[in-house]
Design an enzyme around this catalytic site. Structure first.
Site, PDB file in Angstrom:
ATOM      1  N   GLU A 141       2.722  17.458  -6.238  1.00  0.00           N
ATOM      2  CA  GLU A 141       1.962  16.349  -5.589  1.00  0.00           C
ATOM      3  C   GLU A 141       2.823  15.904  -4.457  1.00  0.00           C
ATOM      4  O   GLU A 141       2.500  15.299  -3.418  1.00  0.00           O
ATOM      5  CB  GLU A 141       1.648  15.257  -6.418  1.00  0.00           C
TER       6      GLU A 141
ATOM      7  N   ASN B  88       6.644   6.964  -5.087  1.00  0.00           N
ATOM      8  CA  ASN B  88       5.511   6.988  -5.985  1.00  0.00           C
ATOM      9  C   ASN B  88       6.100   6.010  -6.990  1.00  0.00           C
ATOM     10  O   ASN B  88       6.659   6.130  -7.926  1.00  0.00           O
ATOM     11  CB  ASN B  88       5.329   8.197  -6.976  1.00  0.00           C
TER      12      ASN B  88
ATOM     13  N   ARG C  35       2.682   7.439  -2.675  1.00  0.00           N
ATOM     14  CA  ARG C  35       1.341   7.715  -3.315  1.00  0.00           C
ATOM     15  C   ARG C  35       0.546   6.605  -3.699  1.00  0.00           C
ATOM     16  O   ARG C  35       1.147   5.583  -4.158  1.00  0.00           O
ATOM     17  CB  ARG C  35       1.970   8.369  -4.716  1.00  0.00           C
TER      18      ARG C  35
ATOM     19  N   HIS D  37      -6.148  12.113  -9.414  1.00  0.00           N
ATOM     20  CA  HIS D  37      -5.414  13.613  -9.371  1.00  0.00           C
ATOM     21  C   HIS D  37      -5.750  14.386  -8.376  1.00  0.00           C
ATOM     22  O   HIS D  37      -5.580  15.631  -8.097  1.00  0.00           O
ATOM     23  CB  HIS D  37      -5.635  14.431 -10.681  1.00  0.00           C
TER      24      HIS D  37
ATOM     25  N   ARG E  57      -5.430   9.027 -24.070  1.00  0.00           N
ATOM     26  CA  ARG E  57      -6.848   8.491 -23.610  1.00  0.00           C
ATOM     27  C   ARG E  57      -8.054   9.339 -24.322  1.00  0.00           C
ATOM     28  O   ARG E  57      -7.688  10.578 -24.303  1.00  0.00           O
ATOM     29  CB  ARG E  57      -6.863   8.466 -22.168  1.00  0.00           C
TER      30      ARG E  57
END
Ligand code: ADP
Length: 409
Positions: free
Chosen positions: A391, A7, A97, A185, A247
């Site tokens: 993940e 990743n 990823r 996600h 965010r």
């Protein structure tokens, strides 16, 4: 099969070496042999590494590019005192990823030149994320001459219907520039929703209605029917939806135009305002970290309380609205650092949802930390669960399936 999962961010490489085979991949029980992280690539980098039965290791040194980072990782994986393989040729596949697969990539895919150019075509949609992902692929492709597989954050959400993904903007913007909701996600939502279906014994039930809440530094929520995403809170970019660490999540789009004028902000500053200085940090003025905020709230800090209240309220609103989208809900699942570890946030965001059949059992909720757990009261028809996400394991599983010639889920 040993699969290396990578990743790659702009200055980081996260990695896991995963052992998987058909039975364990089917059962979702793939197994990490080693994992770690290289940070601050391009300068004085820090490499963290841990492997089964070995002492964790932290090294600091100059690493100027991703390729050298991957070299160093391979060096550790094969080093006699800390390694878990004797030779890099034991790595049979690499799973990457990839953040954005646009509308083209609806599943994970073996990377060839055509796929690579398709991923490059998506750079416009994810200018910060796809380039480092691609860089990581190029770096490791040269070092490991084995099949490489791309697993996209967006692909799980490609099943959303048009009414869920289209914005109320001129249609030509969708046609010309692909302006629509993509969602992110996806690997996490897919992993926990599938696990949820297994736990309920309804893995093949097309009517199963699940809402998954991924609450980490970034946060998103997805409505899933029969294993397929039908709506999700993140949009064209990972900025929309729930309140996050830094965010803003949902805001009136007019605000940004207004603030750019009144505060005389350029595009770069506006971008930083929305992505780096908003969310929990922006409201509280204390921290983007939920643990720190909960402590500050307990110490009497009112702005910390306000930030947590906005976070929970927004989440509740989405859970209720997705219950409507699905026509009821069989299970709500909490995951991610906050979702897995914070009974307080889970309880506060579910208050008021009793009318929808959703309840949290205080004792079960308090006991559930970073483990799979049913936190709803005995006998509830709509259940509330904690399911830790993973993940990397899903990336390894997809990679295994593709490389083994089986179709990825
Ligand atoms: P990322 O999105 O970077 O993978 P994580 O999923 O690790 O992040 O989530 C990080 C968030 O989880 C932080 O806000 C952190 O404070 C929060 N968190 C971790 N443990 C707890 C806890 N026990 N209680 C509340 N929040 C927690």
């Amino acid at each position: 099969m040993k699969v290396l999962v990578l990743n790659c961010g702009s200055s980081s490489v996260k990695f896991q070496l995963v052992q998987t085979d058909e039975a364990s991949a089917a059962a979702g029980r793939v197994h990490a042999l080693a994992r770690g992280l290289v940070e601050n690539i391009g300068g004085l980098a820090i490499l963290r590494y841990e492997a089964e039965g070995r002492k964790p290791l932290k090294e600091t040194g100059e690493i100027l590019e991703h390729k050298i980072a991957v070299e160093r990782i391979l060096g550790l994986l094969t080093r006699p005192d800390v390694g878990v393989i004797q030779d890099r040729s034991e790595i049979e596949a690499v799973g990457h990823r990839m953040v954005h697969g646009g509308e083209r990539f609806k599943t994970s895919v073996l990377i060839d030149d055509d796929v690579l150019s398709g991923i490059e075509d998506c750079i416009d949609l994810a200018p910060l994320h796809n380039p480092p992902n691609i860089k990581g692929y190029r770096a490791s492709r040269d070092l490991l001459l084995v099949p490489h597989v791309a697993v996209f954050d967006t692909s799980f959400h490609q099943t959303m219907p048009r009414e869920a993904y289209l914005y109320g903007l001129p249609y030509v913007l969708y046609q010309r520039h692909g302006i629509r909701r993509y969602g992110f996600h996806g690997t996490s939502h897919r992993f926990v929703s599938r696990r949820m279906a297994e736990i309920l014994g309804r893995a093949d039930d097309p009517t199963l209605r699940v809402i998954t809440c991924h609450l980490g530094n970034g946060c998103s929520i997805t409505a899933i029917r029969g294993g397929h995403s039908v709506d999700t809170s993140m949009g064209l970019t990972p900025l929309e939806g729930l309140l996050m660490g830094t965010r803003a999540g949902d805001i009136d789009a007019g605000i940004i135009l207004h603030v750019m004028v009144t505060e005389e902000l350029g595009v770069t500053e506006a971008n930083a305002l929305l992505n780096k200085h908003s969310g929990l940090l922006g409201i509280s003025g204390v921290s983007n970290d939920m643990r720190t905020l909960l402590q500050a709230e307990a110490d009497g800090n009112d702005r910390a309380r306000l930030a947590v209240d906005v976070f929970c309220y927004r989440l509740k609103k989405y859970i209720a609205s997705y219950t409507g989208v699905l026509g009821g809900v069989d299970a709500v699942v909490f995951t991610g650092g906050i979702g897995e570890n914070s009974p307080v946030i889970r309880a506060r965001s579910m208050v008021g949802l009793e009318a929808l059949g959703l309840r949290v059992d205080p004792a079960r909720n308090d006991a559930a930390r970073a483990v799979e757990a049913d936190i709803s009261p005995e006998g509830s028809t709509s259940r509330v669960f904690v399911v830790p996400t993973n993940e990397e394991l899903l990336i390894a599983r997809d990679t295994y399936h593709i490389v083994a010639g089986l179709s990825a889920e």
